[in-house]
Design a protein around this motif. Structure first.
Motif, mmCIF file in Angstrom:
data_model
loop_
_atom_site.group_PDB
_atom_site.id
_atom_site.type_symbol
_atom_site.label_atom_id
_atom_site.label_comp_id
_atom_site.label_asym_id
_atom_site.label_seq_id
_atom_site.Cartn_x
_atom_site.Cartn_y
_atom_site.Cartn_z
ATOM 1 N N PHE A 1 23.691 82.895 44.728
ATOM 2 C CA PHE A 1 23.569 82.404 43.350
ATOM 3 C C PHE A 1 24.157 83.420 42.369
ATOM 4 C CE2 PHE A 1 19.860 80.348 45.494
ATOM 5 C CZ PHE A 1 20.186 79.018 45.247
ATOM 6 N N TYR B 1 23.494 78.379 39.401
ATOM 7 C CA TYR B 1 23.228 77.274 40.335
ATOM 8 C C TYR B 1 24.400 76.292 40.439
ATOM 9 C CZ TYR B 1 21.568 74.852 36.096
ATOM 10 O OH TYR B 1 21.452 74.315 34.843
ATOM 11 N N ILE C 1 21.189 74.724 47.572
ATOM 12 C CA ILE C 1 19.953 74.698 46.783
ATOM 13 C C ILE C 1 18.806 74.190 47.657
ATOM 14 C CG2 ILE C 1 18.790 73.551 44.831
ATOM 15 C CD1 ILE C 1 21.360 73.851 43.280
#
Ligand code: PLP
Length: 396
Positions: free
Chosen positions: A39, A372, A379
């Motif tokens: 991330f 993100y 995720i």
């Protein structure tokens, strides 16, 4: 010693970023990319809209004569007119091609703007947490930066704190909405208050204080909202932006700057910006990309995809006890670090194959950033790892 001392110092100060990057690469080599939840980078996971490929193909099949040659340093008239039309339609402020310079991304637009306006030693106010390149960009053109914290409850600019920081030496303030790293979208009320305060201060000081509104995430606003158009609220505003995020073209280096037509001495500012685009060595923005984006001003990547990712992570993280201000746009979270030392927290996360950037990298120790803009699968697979991390550090 061969290279500039200043550059050496900057490289050394940012060496931890490189180290983290190398450690991340080692984890990927060991566990495989699908089992490492990276991330760290603001690199869009989505592809450009279909219309981009269609136009690209059309241009390759039917090339215009001279389409790869130099042009006016400001860019093609057709492209600037198309950008101006888009700004006018979305803001209601009459803008024309004279107010636009096409640039090599938002980074290029920021550098052109700062070079155009800064005298040596003048100050640029930046709002903490900030995109760290602002400091280097101001320094590129002999300026210094003064950091002013946003409201930590909302990450909206703190108008009274900005006012207190303004002096005779203040030349500009950089604002960024939707924000990197917080995802905050500045409200119309905030921009109204900022515009009013700046008008008053400029009157008192008899100077021009430019508001550089850095907006590469402007079309990535969630929940059906729109980012309030800065020209409606702030007179001496320069909008700097790019198609790095909204058309997912960061590698193509295409963006622009636009001056509010009601700015002090706007014609001189534009003349300066065209000159600076040239002498910074950019010369002009990439010709092919200019031709393409002229046709794509109403296009954007699918925002719902980012919104869905925001919702999944926001619900999961807050459920685990992380403190997060819910982002209104962009593709970043900036939660509070559950450990005092954000660098140590990022190390703990790494043990669970979660790669993050400490808040210290944005002038805000005690926080961390999650980018993100990654595949949905990353995720989803990261959710159990977040759970284990929260347990490990005694949060859940
Ligand atoms: N400003 C902010 C806040 C950013 O996050 C970025 C890139 O991540 C830029 C400017 C630079 O954008 P560009 O790639 O268009 O130069």
């Amino acid at each position: 010693m061969s290279i500039s001392l200043k550059v050496r110092g900057a490289i050394e100060r940012s060496s931890w970023i490189r180290r983290m990057f190398e450690e991340g690469a080692a984890l990927i080599a060991e566990y495989g990319a699908e089992n490492v939840y990276d991330f760290t980078l603001g690199n869009p996971s989505v592809e450009p809209p279909a219309a981009f490929r269609r136009e690209l193909r059309r241009m390759a099949e039917k090339p215009d004569l001279g389409m790869h040659r130099y042009m006016n340093n400001a860019g093609y008239e057709e492209t600037r007119a198309s950008v101006a039309r888009h700004i006018e339609e979305t803001s209601g402020v009459p803008v024309n091609s004279k107010h636009i310079v096409m640039t090599c991304g938002a980074g290029g637009a920021l550098n052109v703007t700062l070079k155009t306006i800064l005298n040596p030693g003048e100050e640029v106010i930046i709002l903490t947490p900030f995109f760290v390149e602002y400091k280097f960009y101001a320094d590129n053109h002999g300026g210094t930066t003064k950091e002013v914290w946003t409201n930590p409850e909302t990450f909206q600019p703190d108008i009274a704190a900005i006012e207190a920081a303004i002096t005779h030496n203040t030349r500009a303030i950089i604002i960024n909405s939707p924000n990197n790293p917080t995802g905050a979208v500045y409200s119309a009320e905030t921009l109204t208050a900022l515009g009013r305060m700046l008008d008053r201060k400029q009157g008192e000081l008899g100077s021009t204080i430019y508001t550089i509104s850095d907006e590469p995430y402007a079309r990535l606003a969630f929940d059906g909202n729109r980012v309030p158009p800065v020209f409606r609220y702030i007179r001496n505003a320069v909008l700097v932006t790019s198609h790095s995020k909204d058309l997912a073209l960061p590698g193509e280096r295409i963006g622009y700057l636009a001056a509010n037509p009601s700015m002090d001495n706007v014609a001189l500012f534009m003349e300066g910006a065209v000159f600076c685009n040239r002498v910074l060595g950019f010369v002009n923005a990439p010709a092919l990309m200019q031709r393409l984006v002229a046709k794509l001003q109403s296009e954007s990547v699918d925002v719902t995809e980012y919104q869905e990712k925001r919702d999944i992570l926001y619900n999961h993280l807050t459920g685990l006890g992380f403190e997060v201000v819910k982002p209104g746009g962009g593709f970043y979270f900036f939660p509070k670090s559950p450990m005092d030392d954000d660098v140590e927290f990022v190390r703990q996360a790494q043990k669970h194959n979660i790669l993050l950037v400490p808040g210290s990298g944005f002038g805000a120790p005690g926080y961390f950033r999650i980018a993100y803009c990654v595949e949905m699968g990353i995720i989803e697979r990261s959710l159990p790892a977040w759970e284990k991390l929260a347990k490990d550090i005694g949060l859940a």
